[in-house]
Design an enzyme around this catalytic site. Sequence first.
Site, PDB file in Angstrom:
ATOM      1  NE  ARG A 160       8.670 -11.719   3.008  1.00 44.86           N
ATOM      2  CZ  ARG A 160       8.855 -12.213   1.792  1.00 44.86           C
ATOM      3  NH1 ARG A 160       8.560 -13.464   1.529  1.00 44.86           N
ATOM      4  NH2 ARG A 160       9.327 -11.468   0.807  1.00 44.86           N
ATOM      5  CG  ASP A 193       5.887   8.834  -8.881  1.00 44.98           C
ATOM      6  OD1 ASP A 193       5.554   8.186  -7.868  1.00 44.98           O
ATOM      7  OD2 ASP A 193       6.956   9.475  -8.950  1.00 44.98           O
ATOM      8  CE  LYS A 231      10.928  10.561 -10.269  1.00 44.89           C
ATOM      9  NZ  LYS A 231      10.938  11.227  -8.950  1.00 44.89           N
ATOM     10  CG  HIS A 240       2.334  14.337  -5.100  1.00 48.46           C
ATOM     11  ND1 HIS A 240       1.793  13.776  -3.974  1.00 48.46           N
ATOM     12  CD2 HIS A 240       3.470  13.629  -5.344  1.00 48.46           C
ATOM     13  CE1 HIS A 240       2.574  12.792  -3.545  1.00 48.46           C
ATOM     14  NE2 HIS A 240       3.597  12.683  -4.371  1.00 48.46           N
ATOM     15  CG  ASP A 282       5.830 -15.943   5.322  1.00 47.94           C
ATOM     16  OD1 ASP A 282       5.221 -15.303   4.448  1.00 47.94           O
ATOM     17  OD2 ASP A 282       6.437 -17.005   5.111  1.00 47.94           O
ATOM     18  CG  LEU A 283       1.840 -10.578   3.942  1.00 46.89           C
ATOM     19  CD1 LEU A 283       1.630  -9.886   2.619  1.00 46.89           C
ATOM     20  CD2 LEU A 283       0.606 -10.405   4.820  1.00 46.89           C
ATOM     21  CG  HIS A 310       4.778  13.278   0.534  1.00 50.71           C
ATOM     22  ND1 HIS A 310       4.778  12.601  -0.655  1.00 50.71           N
ATOM     23  CD2 HIS A 310       5.750  14.222   0.414  1.00 50.71           C
ATOM     24  CE1 HIS A 310       5.704  13.118  -1.450  1.00 50.71           C
ATOM     25  NE2 HIS A 310       6.312  14.099  -0.826  1.00 50.71           N
ATOM     26  CE  LYS A 351       6.107  18.056  -0.260  1.00 49.89           C
ATOM     27  NZ  LYS A 351       7.556  18.061  -0.170  1.00 49.89           N
ATOM     28  CD  GLU A 368      10.854  14.596  -7.988  1.00 53.74           C
ATOM     29  OE1 GLU A 368      11.382  14.129  -6.981  1.00 53.74           O
ATOM     30  OE2 GLU A 368      10.120  13.942  -8.743  1.00 53.74           O
TER      31      GLU A 368
END
Length: 487
Positions: free
Chosen positions: A48, A232, A337, A237, A91-92, A175, A179, A213
């Site tokens: 945008r 998350d 984390k 995952h 622009d949406l 994702h 892997k 992590e």
Amino acid sequence: MQTDSSFTFVLFGGTGDLSMRKILPALYEAHRAGGMLADSGKIVAVARHIEDRGEYLQWVNEHVKPHVSKNGLDETAWASFLARIEFAKIDLGNPDDFVLLRDAIKDLPGIRVFYLATGPSLFVPICHALASVGLNANSRIVLEKPLGYDLKSSNAINDAVGEIFAEEQIYRIDHYLGKEPVQNLLALRFGNVLFEPMWRREWVESIQITIAEELGVEARGDFYDNTGALRDMVQNHLLQLLSIVAMEPPHSMDSDSVRDEKLRVLRALKPIDPRDIGKVAVRGQYHSGVIRGTAVPAYATEAGVKPDSATETFVALKVEIENWRWAGVPFFLRTGKRLADRVAEIVVNFRAVPHSALGASALRAGANRLVIRLQPNETIRLYCLAKQPGEGMNLASVHLDLAFDQFFREGQMEAYQRLLLDVINGRLALFVRRDEQEAAWRWVEPILDEWKTSTKPPKPYASGTWGPAAASAMLAQHGTCWLEEEN
Ligand code: BG6
């Protein structure tokens, strides 16, 4: 391998973090490798705040190039990669912009891919706008995680997107499924006779899956504070890994055979009774500490995070699978984390021998254990018992190691590269089907609800440790402990 699958890859969120770090670098790598992307394939970036193609390419040079240089940048390939990129300022809120987009891409050959690297709140408006100009036909849509915030919101998005695109057109990204080592897990389980007979309750005492992590929330404090580790990492995952570890052998590797088997596992997860959450789930939040010699701040002081935030940055769970193969075997899942190390691994703890003819040292030395390390360095380690040299029969635990980089030095592919090629080539196996996603949300929902209303804050842990002590205590109750060892 030469492909002739031409494509137009329309990237919404073309200046976003994901485009910069993952998507454009993955497309570049596929381009550089040669033969993976049809020569006629085009990338149309959508943003945008950028005026035209020239400005966009400048942005790509400044922001994306540093992320591809790590494998040594090939300037010629980079220049020809840039030649593939077109730009559309959209622009949406302006329907005319989608008419322009349609006109710009309507004569381009091949399949159209719309990659929504945007927040989930834009998924439905973008799909409607695409449909309003007829762009939903002969196309595929890629949805990034998080898809929704809970079962209800995820269903609402899936319903709305499902009215515009058929399920076979929808590619939901996780994702982890792209892997290499996760793919290898399928090879290990279903390409060998060695493990499969023992991959069951009679021989397995418990299984651990860890994704740890060292990084904190980085620049995503605002997003993360509204999300937390359960949404998350666990809902997607970790539950995907669990379903691959626990699934029955699929009839073939076609997309629905694999996904059907994963779904059966997700549906067999023992529902969590809200009264038991304190016993089977631990949530934590990182405080300040030291990681690899560097002092790091507490979560609550990170940019974008509310100072009194009760968002979890660590989760440990005990999960049970209610089926014949796994009844009674605890699966311990853990993610966090700012932990002591960056590691993702699966640990299969086998049972001890039923009778030890070899005496007390055999019992002390433990039992067989298989450790499948997914990252950072892909290895498989099998712990066995062996006699210590010398007098008497004293046993010790030793291990056999399989380091994949010793066998395969080339051809490694990043998760995003594999997944993007799969979208372009119409391979759905590594994407999450709607029913899998629903089953996963349904299972985590009681925990989400409990934590939302709980007056008990997440347990603190110092950055650079393995999380709250309660996570270890949970395993101790089952006579086991997390495997935390240097590789
Ligand atoms: C993402 C999460 O899906 O996975 C991030 O949103 C997390 O918070 C990342 O850092 C971890 O992925 P990887 O591939 O680095 O293990």
